[in-house]
Design a protein around this motif. Sequence first.
Motif, PDB file in Angstrom:
ATOM      1  N   ARG A   1       0.842  -1.201   0.000  1.00  0.00           N
ATOM      2  CA  ARG A   1       0.000   0.000   0.000  1.00  0.00           C
ATOM      3  C   ARG A   1       0.881   1.257   0.000  1.00  0.00           C
TER       4      ARG A   1
ATOM      5  N   GLY B   1       2.523   1.807  -3.319  1.00  0.00           N
ATOM      6  CA  GLY B   1       1.541   2.409  -4.233  1.00  0.00           C
ATOM      7  C   GLY B   1       1.415   3.908  -3.999  1.00  0.00           C
ATOM      8  N   ALA B   2       1.471   4.319  -2.719  1.00  0.00           N
ATOM      9  CA  ALA B   2       1.307   5.729  -2.388  1.00  0.00           C
ATOM     10  C   ALA B   2       2.472   6.578  -2.901  1.00  0.00           C
TER      11      ALA B   2
ATOM     12  N   ARG C   1       3.477   6.707  -5.765  1.00  0.00           N
ATOM     13  CA  ARG C   1       3.095   7.253  -7.072  1.00  0.00           C
ATOM     14  C   ARG C   1       2.126   8.423  -6.931  1.00  0.00           C
TER      15      ARG C   1
ATOM     16  N   ASP D   1      -4.194   8.415  -1.011  1.00  0.00           N
ATOM     17  CA  ASP D   1      -2.900   8.400  -1.691  1.00  0.00           C
ATOM     18  C   ASP D   1      -2.910   7.508  -2.935  1.00  0.00           C
TER      19      ASP D   1
ATOM     20  N   THR E   1      -5.214  -2.682  -4.230  1.00  0.00           N
ATOM     21  CA  THR E   1      -4.523  -2.711  -2.934  1.00  0.00           C
ATOM     22  C   THR E   1      -5.379  -3.421  -1.895  1.00  0.00           C
TER      23      THR E   1
END
Lengths: 267, 306
Positions: free
Chosen positions: A21, A24-25, A27, B93, B102
């Motif tokens: 997670r 991913g953040a 980006r 985010d 996710t």
Amino acid sequence: MVSAVLAARVSPARVGAVVGRNVGALRSGPAYWLVLASGFFEPVLYLLSIGVGVGALVGELRLADGRVVEYAVFVAPAMLAVSAMSGALSETTFNFFFKMKYAKTFEAILATPVRPLEVALGELAWAMTRSAVYTGAFLVVMVAMGLTRVGWALAVFPAALLVGLAFGAVGMAVSTLMRGWQDFDLVTTGQFALFLFSGTFSPVGDYPPVLRVVVEATPLFHSVELVRGLAAGLPGWGLLGHAGYLLAMTAAGLWVAARRLERALCR
Amino acid sequence: MSEQPLIRARGLVKRFGDFTAVDGIDLEVAPGEAFGFLGPNGAGKSSTMRMIGCVSMPTSGELRILGMDPARDGARIRGRLGVCPQLDNLDPDLSVRENLTTYARYFGMSRARARARAEELLDFVQLRDRAASRVEPLSGGMKRRLTIARAMVNDPDLVLLDEPTTGLDPQARHLLWERLFRLRQRGTTLVLTTHYMDEAEQLCDRLVVMDGGRIVAEGSPRSLIGTYCTPEVVELRFPDGVDPAGGLEGIGRVDPLPDRVLLYTGDGDAAVAEVHRRGLVPSSVLVRRSSLEDVFLKLTGRTLVD
């Protein structure tokens, strides 16, 4: 520690999903990268201004084994420990607190099979990753400036990881106790006090005895001693004591963080 | 499909310190059912939902979800639930698509399966053209749809929706209802809370009315109206200073509210004729079918605010 983790049936896949997670953040945009970059430059700037700049006035220092070194050689390992600390703390204090209190990220995660301890482990793994990037880059600077040798730098790296691990775990635990953003002023002040008085800029042996006892109980002191011992090429049994302190700190921090997360979000 | 209930609660209690949020409720939800909790804020709906979602442990009583005990098998149960919380907690985010992929990973799904599932769900909730967008600029209705898609990511046996349409405009509500209706048609078991009467009537096969932590009535929307209400309701408003309550006696059950008077009756038009025959002159008259709102008024003695 290990048995407690096993008893809670930690799933590596779920811990990995929590780390994923955060990957991913990354980006999400340039803002996060800017924060990342500033975290690297801070200790480098201190190294240049104080280690090299003030070092020109200080001259040379005598190490524990009697070797005489430039002041920058003395300061550089401390700055490395500081960068490991601040890398881990910035992730586990501000970011962790925001995800817990405001973005409700953990609330969403805990509605799935992921458990509070797995959230804490995932966040810690991520904080360590950030800390490792800082320390890796800083070690390259140290080697390039001739402040340590490549071989010892390789030995220092895992020690710096342990520093990040310990501060990351405690940072999370502290975040779960925060009432609001104003409490972070206390964290910042505490962090700055550690930064100044952990044998970073002058040997702890020169401190008044009372202050010395206090300093020797605090975590950055043990981090600096561990890192400095290895960077200077002076391994000894004493370093194991410092490493043990940091491991205990990691276990305690994780335990408190997981419990407090559960108390706050699984009421 | 098995005969065993998906949810079974006996004497379920939740206390926070001195405050009793849920005060000994019994319920059963069968596979394929659409079950609703109706009640005002503070009735104990959300606390009950959190216990069913295995993020909050009961203080006492017995609770079985999918035949398992939340205290022992919480993670396994949560793996088969889909949860749509009252307030959106989407990840700011991440993009719309990443919010789904996710989330799928938290259920242990492989990357490939997560991606495939995300694509299906983007179509299902009609967000394909926003897949690369951040969450923040989405409208309230889109965020809700994404939250529902996220709740579906693990193909759950049971979907929990806590006030799914609160705060949405009518268009967004209807689109959401239509999607939830399609889920029902596929046999997904839905459990939802709401304080909208029309929502409960639209979506639920069966519902319970909660008030003060207890279940005060249970049944299908129609049967509740039949049991606790008359078929029709007349709403009368009178000019300022006129208190007609006494003059209305005998026409039906009279319920005076601050701004209007409700008359519960079998025949609205006949009741209105009787009001006029008695020489009362209301400033406005509305005859309508009774709804769950009226049931609610009868059961709890107050209007359903906010």
